[in-house]
Design an enzyme around this catalytic site. Structure first.
Site, mmCIF file in Angstrom:
data_model
loop_
_atom_site.group_PDB
_atom_site.id
_atom_site.type_symbol
_atom_site.label_atom_id
_atom_site.label_comp_id
_atom_site.label_asym_id
_atom_site.label_seq_id
_atom_site.Cartn_x
_atom_site.Cartn_y
_atom_site.Cartn_z
ATOM 1 N N SER A 156 0.586 -1.592 -0.204
ATOM 2 C CA SER A 156 0.349 0.020 -0.330
ATOM 3 C C SER A 156 1.054 1.241 0.341
ATOM 4 O O SER A 156 0.756 2.381 -0.828
ATOM 5 C CB SER A 156 -1.260 -0.053 0.844
ATOM 6 O OG SER A 156 -0.245 -0.312 2.143
ATOM 7 N N HIS B 231 -5.987 -2.686 -2.190
ATOM 8 C CA HIS B 231 -5.330 -2.002 -3.411
ATOM 9 C C HIS B 231 -5.305 -2.536 -4.567
ATOM 10 O O HIS B 231 -5.515 -2.052 -5.873
ATOM 11 C CB HIS B 231 -3.968 -1.366 -3.370
ATOM 12 C CG HIS B 231 -4.158 -0.361 -2.267
ATOM 13 N ND1 HIS B 231 -4.076 0.522 -2.416
ATOM 14 C CD2 HIS B 231 -3.395 -0.267 -1.191
ATOM 15 C CE1 HIS B 231 -3.990 1.465 -1.128
ATOM 16 N NE2 HIS B 231 -4.038 0.793 -0.454
ATOM 17 N N LYS C 196 -12.256 0.487 -1.234
ATOM 18 C CA LYS C 196 -11.109 1.039 -2.795
ATOM 19 C C LYS C 196 -11.541 1.630 -3.578
ATOM 20 O O LYS C 196 -12.848 1.723 -4.161
ATOM 21 C CB LYS C 196 -9.642 0.376 -2.407
ATOM 22 C CG LYS C 196 -8.906 0.937 -1.467
ATOM 23 C CD LYS C 196 -8.028 -0.049 -0.586
ATOM 24 C CE LYS C 196 -7.455 0.842 0.960
ATOM 25 N NZ LYS C 196 -6.521 0.053 1.985
HETATM 26 C C1 PLP Z 1 -6.768 -0.252 2.772
HETATM 27 C C2 PLP Z 1 -5.871 -1.135 2.979
HETATM 28 C C3 PLP Z 1 -6.086 -2.479 4.323
HETATM 29 C C4 PLP Z 1 -7.728 -2.051 5.006
HETATM 30 O O1 PLP Z 1 -8.961 -2.100 4.301
HETATM 31 P P1 PLP Z 1 -10.038 -0.885 4.822
HETATM 32 O O2 PLP Z 1 -11.570 -1.344 4.219
HETATM 33 O O3 PLP Z 1 -10.547 0.390 4.853
HETATM 34 O O4 PLP Z 1 -10.221 -1.284 6.581
HETATM 35 C C5 PLP Z 1 -6.316 -3.368 4.383
HETATM 36 N N1 PLP Z 1 -5.055 -3.881 3.894
HETATM 37 C C6 PLP Z 1 -4.251 -3.175 3.053
HETATM 38 C C7 PLP Z 1 -3.026 -3.535 2.168
HETATM 39 C C8 PLP Z 1 -4.944 -1.828 3.045
HETATM 40 O O5 PLP Z 1 -4.166 -0.753 1.564
#
Ligand code: PLP
Length: 391
Positions: free
Chosen positions: A176, A204, A235
């Site tokens: 990320s 992502h 996302k």
């Molecule tokens: C954003 C993210 C999460 C968390 O997801 P949310 O739905 O925002 O809680 C978990 N793992 C990765 C790699 C992320 O980038």
């Protein structure tokens, strides 16, 4: 309290204090902040679905059908058939037998890892894994080994000498903060050689990678081997909520043992109803994915030509290394003064000495918006080079 006060002063002094930006407009390529309009280059809304008119309509329909809240945990009185329908759809899309919804992706990681790995397990976790994976490891009763980022030799050396009966290897699919990819095929080979359970977090990658937006397995042409595949609806899907897909047995086990699933209220059924449609939208948007990839490549190239240190990658996450937190904030503030919002990422989100500006593109950004971004970045670089007193 004196201790808290001191800690806050230290954060401030080290340029590490966090700030919340409250927007007064929907999540889109432009947002309103304190009455001013800004270009947003820091969103995870990769396909622009967070403010999509069709999905907004779906959300309204969902509210009419189900009301606003679920009223309980899935295992008490909070479940609705839309949740199970969505789980079936997610499993089918991701090519697995079954799936389980969580309120967020964070909870999916924490809930899955802590339910699975007890004292008989060792967890092998990439050094750059997301905080929610780290927290899942901390909450589990297993021993956790950190292997060097995407270093399969290091991973294999650790697996070789592992003496617990069970092993879990966990990795982000797209990292990320660096925006690079797990070398999935070779990683799976190493994991399977040592009979480890594999878990890939495609937060992502979901909606962004692969013909149908399935994520890293589709991108790399891998159809099996991932035992637990994590995704988020927050996302590219433009909604919110997390999920895991895997075998029927695995999902049945999690329903019984995963505390983040059991002891938390189910997401709003209207949200589940919206995610259901968001999946169809995402699958359809193959061109948007291609466009996003092309634009990302062009922006990376342009920034490198200006002399920025851009990390290599094939994703819309474009990290520009500034090394110090101070330099990251300086660049962020300059962009902001020019009407552009980009996040400055500092420890503990990234290792000490690797602070950065983290640009993200979405398929909705226009050519003119990108040109504006590049023009401001170029002016900053020219200024920086011609100024002895900079920082
Ligand atoms: C954003 C993210 C999460 C968390 O997801 P949310 O739905 O925002 O809680 C978990 N793992 C990765 C790699 C992320 O980038």
């Amino acid at each position: 309290m004196e201790e808290i006060k001191q800690k806050l002063e230290e954060l401030e002094k080290n340029n590490l204090e966090r700030q919340i930006y409250d927007f007064d407009s929907p999540q889109d390529t432009t947002v309103t902040y304190k009455g001013k309009s800004y270009l947003l280059f820091a969103s995870n809304n990769y396909l622009g679905l967070a403010n999509d008119s069709k999905l907004k309509q779906k959300m309204q329909e969902g509210i009419e059908k189900y009301g606003v809240g679920s009223g309980g945990s899935r295992l008490t009185t909070g479940s609705q058939s839309i949740f199970t329908q969505l789980e079936e759809k997610l499993a089918k899309w991701k090519g697995q037998e079954a799936s389980l919804l969580y309120a967020t992706g964070y909870m999916a990681n924490v809930g899955v890892i802590s339910a699975l790995a007890d004292g008989d397990w060792t967890i092998f976790s990439d050094a750059l894994n997301h905080a929610s994976i780290i927290d899942g490891c901390r909450l589990s009763k297993a021993k956790t080994m950190i292997y060097k980022h995407c270093d399969l030799e290091d991973l294999e050396n650790q697996l070789k000498v592992c003496e617990t009966p069970y092993k879990l290897v966990v990795s982000d699919g797209v990292f990320s903060m660096d925006g690079d990819l797990l070398p999935l095929k070779d990683w799976l080979k190493v994991c399977k050689k040592y009979k480890a359970i594999t878990m890939v977090d495609d937060a992502h990658a979901t909606g962004v990678l692969g013909e149908q937006g399935i994520g890293t397995p589709e991108y790399f042409g891998v159809s099996e081997g991932i035992d637990l595949h994590i995704g988020t609806a927050s996302k590219a899907l433009g909604c919110e909520g997390g999920f895991v897909v895997g075998s029927k047995e695995m999902i049945r086990y999690l329903k019984n043992k995963s505390r983040a699933f059991i002891f938390s209220t189910a997401m709003s059924p209207a949200m589940a109803y919206t995610i259901y449609s968001a999946i169809d939208e995402v699958i359809l948007r193959k061109e948007a994915r291609n466009h996003l990839r092309e634009m990302s490549g062009q922006v990376r190239k342009a920034l490198k030509q200006m002399g920025y240190e851009v990390l290599e990658g094939e994703t819309p996450i474009i990290p520009i290394l500034t090394y110090t937190a101070k330099a990251a904030l300086h660049l962020r503030d300059d962009l902001m003064a020019n009407g552009i919002i980009v996040s400055a990422i500092r420890p503990p989100s990234v290792p000490e000495g690797t602070s950065r500006l983290r640009l993200t593109l979405t398929s909705h950004h226009t050519k003119a918006q990108i040109q504006k971004l590049l023009a401001v970045m170029e002016a900053y670089k020219i200024n920086e080079n011609s100024s002895d007193t900079f920082l």
